[in-house]
Design a protein around this motif. Structure first.
Motif, PDB file in Angstrom:
ATOM      1  N   PHE A  57       2.892  -2.840  -0.883  1.00 43.74           N
ATOM      2  CA  PHE A  57       1.820  -1.946  -0.429  1.00 43.74           C
ATOM      3  C   PHE A  57       2.276  -0.975   0.663  1.00 43.74           C
ATOM      4  O   PHE A  57       1.497  -0.190   1.167  1.00 43.74           O
ATOM      5  CB  PHE A  57       0.630  -2.751   0.108  1.00 43.74           C
ATOM      6  N   GLY A  58       3.542  -1.025   1.024  1.00 46.92           N
ATOM      7  CA  GLY A  58       3.967  -0.196   2.121  1.00 46.92           C
ATOM      8  C   GLY A  58       3.532  -0.840   3.426  1.00 46.92           C
ATOM      9  O   GLY A  58       3.180  -2.016   3.498  1.00 46.92           O
ATOM     10  N   GLU A  59       3.527  -0.095   4.458  1.00 47.30           N
ATOM     11  CA  GLU A  59       3.122  -0.622   5.762  1.00 47.30           C
ATOM     12  C   GLU A  59       1.631  -0.912   5.738  1.00 47.30           C
ATOM     13  O   GLU A  59       0.814   0.007   5.628  1.00 47.30           O
ATOM     14  CB  GLU A  59       3.460   0.391   6.856  1.00 47.30           C
ATOM     15  N   ILE A  60       1.260  -2.202   5.803  1.00 49.85           N
ATOM     16  CA  ILE A  60      -0.174  -2.548   5.772  1.00 49.85           C
ATOM     17  C   ILE A  60      -0.772  -2.339   7.155  1.00 49.85           C
ATOM     18  O   ILE A  60      -0.066  -2.298   8.168  1.00 49.85           O
ATOM     19  CB  ILE A  60      -0.373  -4.005   5.290  1.00 49.85           C
ATOM     20  N   SER A  61      -2.099  -2.240   7.178  1.00 47.06           N
ATOM     21  CA  SER A  61      -2.777  -1.934   8.435  1.00 47.06           C
ATOM     22  C   SER A  61      -2.674  -3.088   9.420  1.00 47.06           C
ATOM     23  O   SER A  61      -2.467  -4.249   9.037  1.00 47.06           O
ATOM     24  CB  SER A  61      -4.241  -1.617   8.158  1.00 47.06           C
ATOM     25  N   LYS A  62      -2.844  -2.778  10.694  1.00 49.58           N
ATOM     26  CA  LYS A  62      -2.793  -3.805  11.745  1.00 49.58           C
ATOM     27  C   LYS A  62      -3.911  -4.805  11.563  1.00 49.58           C
ATOM     28  O   LYS A  62      -3.733  -6.011  11.802  1.00 49.58           O
ATOM     29  CB  LYS A  62      -2.909  -3.138  13.118  1.00 49.58           C
ATOM     30  N   ASP A  63      -5.090  -4.322  11.135  1.00 47.48           N
ATOM     31  CA  ASP A  63      -6.233  -5.228  10.952  1.00 47.48           C
ATOM     32  C   ASP A  63      -5.915  -6.279   9.904  1.00 47.48           C
ATOM     33  O   ASP A  63      -6.211  -7.468  10.067  1.00 47.48           O
ATOM     34  CB  ASP A  63      -7.474  -4.435  10.515  1.00 47.48           C
ATOM     35  N   TRP A  64      -5.294  -5.814   8.787  1.00 47.53           N
ATOM     36  CA  TRP A  64      -4.992  -6.780   7.719  1.00 47.53           C
ATOM     37  C   TRP A  64      -3.919  -7.769   8.179  1.00 47.53           C
ATOM     38  O   TRP A  64      -3.992  -8.961   7.909  1.00 47.53           O
ATOM     39  CB  TRP A  64      -4.545  -6.016   6.473  1.00 47.53           C
TER      40      TRP A  64
END
Length: 616
Positions: A57-64
């Motif tokens: 997914f590439g760089e996932i979000s900080k929240d996830w």
């Protein structure tokens, strides 16, 4: 949730899960995945398993990342939304939910991730957000507010813009009654009251331009609109909009006042005024132009060209003038123009055309000013005709005086000679002969005086009234009067005139005219054939033309043409020819503003074309 004894006996069950599901270990590497999850993200089996989520997914979000780490620590999971570009670079949004993955000893060995496709939902939310922003901007620009009335709670809410239009504070609490009281007393308040009542009773929407008086006492024009809201076919409330149009209405009123002032000015000018666009369509006309074109109002003229009101030749000329003025930007001033309307009326006018020049230096239309001088030209023609008639009458008078002088002198000389014979005659028998000759001379003198008197009566009687006459009815009367005469001469009348042909004539004259021409056609018949009179009628250039053609002896017009209608002029050796009939007939025709033209050929016959004026 998988706990304790709950173990995966087979990856086969996970592959068939209907919801997109993936199992990751503590290093966030893919261990198991449902076919629906692989298909949703457009992955392949050989590129998924063993890969870290970040690789896929590439760089996932900080929240996830935070949620995944919390799950590995056994903490509850929140729902989140992530953006993802698939292998075809299409944007997708998915909603994830995460739960810890336990082994049979209830040790956390990873995370179970389930996803739902929320791409359409996210796009719709984005559109809705954009729409709301756009509506707010439009509301501020157009000064449009909204309102809603909940009948069940008997509560009405106003948007901030609606409150601003009413000039009330933002914490103002409106009611239906208070809202109606803002409308100007009289027509406006009555109209909105009836509109609201009708909407509640019969479900009718409304849209009205009315005036309110704001909380600060300012009068404003607004457009108030509303409609009923139903649920399960039951009225539950009203919703609507409220727009401040005060500036527009005041501007419209000012514009209308200026337009009315301009229209009043140009409508009362004794000139035709019009404005045309580049296609020569009329975009403005005054009352004089409407009257001139024979229409009841501007709406019958606007958007039309001269081709709609004039014949093609005239319209072509005016169009060429328009193009010349607009292309050369040179005005036409006070030029005389003649044209024919589509109803056949000939008109003459003085016209001026001035180009309208735009900021770019090109002409976008023209202003036309014209004055109908048809009546003036007609008066000129009438004056010219009067001069011609006066000249003709003067010639006739001189000619008549010569005729009277000659004829009366001849009769006087004859009387003088016979009386001298009578005085000196000794024989009684001869005296009786002379007295007989005097009686004949007296009768001839009386006949001459009667003829002269009839000519004078025709020339001087200007009060005879012309009336519409059915031509065939008069022809039938003359035929009946001449029945014996026609029968004795084996004469035939062929009438091809339609029963609906009417002429304007003096009733007494028309019978005399028909009688003279028909009797002449029979009287001067060719001895080799029975007489035949052909009657026909046509209409041309304002005249009804009656043609009376015979097959008689004919007249040598080269020899006698200038004397044909003269008094006491005869062209055949008939004993009863007196040469007065054609003279009187011509005078009768001319007295009715008509004319007569003869065509003749010796041995073939004569045709008289009598022109009856349809107007005068």
């Amino acid at each position: 949730m998988l706990k304790g004894s709950q173990t995966l006996s087979s990856n086969y069950l996970i592959k068939q899960l209907p919801k997109a599901t993936v199992f990751v270990n503590k290093r966030l590497q893919i261990v198991h995945a449902s076919d629906s999850w692989i298909t949703y993200f457009n992955f392949s089996n050989d590129t998924v398993f063993g890969k870290n989520i970040s690789e896929l997914f590439g760089e996932i979000s900080k929240d996830w990342k935070t949620v995944l780490n919390d799950c590995l620590k056994g903490k509850p999971s929140d729902v989140g939304v992530e953006r993802f570009l698939d292998t075809e670079n299409d944007e997708k949004w998915f909603e994830w939910s995460n739960i810890p993955w336990y082994d049979e000893n209830e040790n956390i060995i990873g995370v179970i991730i389930q996803t739902d496709d929320v791409t359409e939902k996210v796009h719709n939310e984005l559109k809705l957000e954009k729409l709301e922003v756009l509506l707010r901007e439009k509301s501020d620009i157009a000064k449009i507010g909204s309102w809603e009335y909940d009948m069940l709670k008997d509560e009405i809410t106003w948007s901030d813009m609606t409150k601003a239009i009413h000039e009330v504070p933002k914490d103002y609490i409106p009611t239906i009654e208070k809202g109606i009281d803002f409308y100007k007393q009289g027509y406006c308040r009555n109209t909105i009251s009836m509109a609201v009542n009708k909407a509640i009773e019969s479900g009718t929407a409304w849209n009205e331009k009315l005036q309110i008086i704001t909380a600060k006492g300012n009068e404003k024009w607004v457009i108030a609109a509303g409609k009923p809201v139903f649920k399960n076919e039951k009225l539950i409330g009203l919703i609507g909009t409220f727009q401040d149009v005060n500036d527009q209405v005041l501007s419209e009123i000012k514009t209308k006042e200026n337009e009315h002032l301009l229209k009043t000015l140009i409508d009362h000018l004794p000139l035709n005024v019009f404005i045309k666009d580049k296609e020569s369509r009329k975009v403005l006309v005054n009352k004089a132009e409407c009257d001139y074109l024979g229409v009841s109002g501007p709406e019958e003229v606007l958007g039309k060209t001269d081709y709609d009101f004039y014949d093609e030749e005239t319209a072509n000329i005016t169009r060429e003038d328009d193009l010349h003025v607009m292309n050369s930007k040179t005005p036409i001033l006070g030029e005389e123009r003649g044209s024919i309307k589509k109803n056949g009326d000939a008109i003459t006018f003085l016209t001026s055309k001035i180009p309208l020049i735009g900021d770019d230096g090109t002409a976008y239309g023209l202003v036309g000013i014209s004055m109908d001088i048809t009546n003036l030209k007609q008066k000129e023609e009438e004056l010219r005709d009067l001069i011609n008639v006066t000249s003709l009458q003067n010639k006739k008078l001189v000619n008549f005086a010569h005729i009277v002088s000659h004829n009366l002198r001849s009769h006087t000389a004859n009387f003088s000679m016979l009386l001298d014979f009578l005085i000196h005659e000794k024989s009684e028998e001869e005296k009786k002969n002379i007295i007989g000759m005097l009686i004949d001379a007296s009768d001839n003198l009386l006949e001459t005086l009667e003829n002269l008197n009839e000519v004078v009566a025709i020339s001087t009687n200007t009060n005879l009234e012309k009336k519409p006459i059915n031509l065939n009815e008069k022809i039938k009367v003359v035929q009946q009067n001449l029945a014996a005469f026609l029968l004795n001469n084996n004469a035939k009348i062929v009438n091809s005139i339609s029963d609906d042909v009417h002429i304007k004539a003096v009733p007494a004259y028309i019978e005399s005219i028909l009688m003279n021409f028909i009797t002449n056609g029979v009287k001067y018949k060719d001895p080799e054939r029975n007489p035949e009179i052909n009657l026909s009628a046509t209409s041309n250039n304002g005249y009804t033309i009656l043609s009376i053609a015979d097959n008689g002896m004919g007249i040598d017009l080269k020899k006698y043409g200038d004397k044909l209608f003269g008094m006491y002029k005869t062209f055949h050796d008939k004993k009863d020819s007196r040469g007065i009939g054609l003279y009187i007939t011509k005078n009768q025709i001319e007295a009715m503003n008509g004319k007569v033209i003869a065509c003749s050929e010796v041995g073939k016959g004569t045709t008289f074309n009598i022109y009856f004026n349809e107007k005068d």
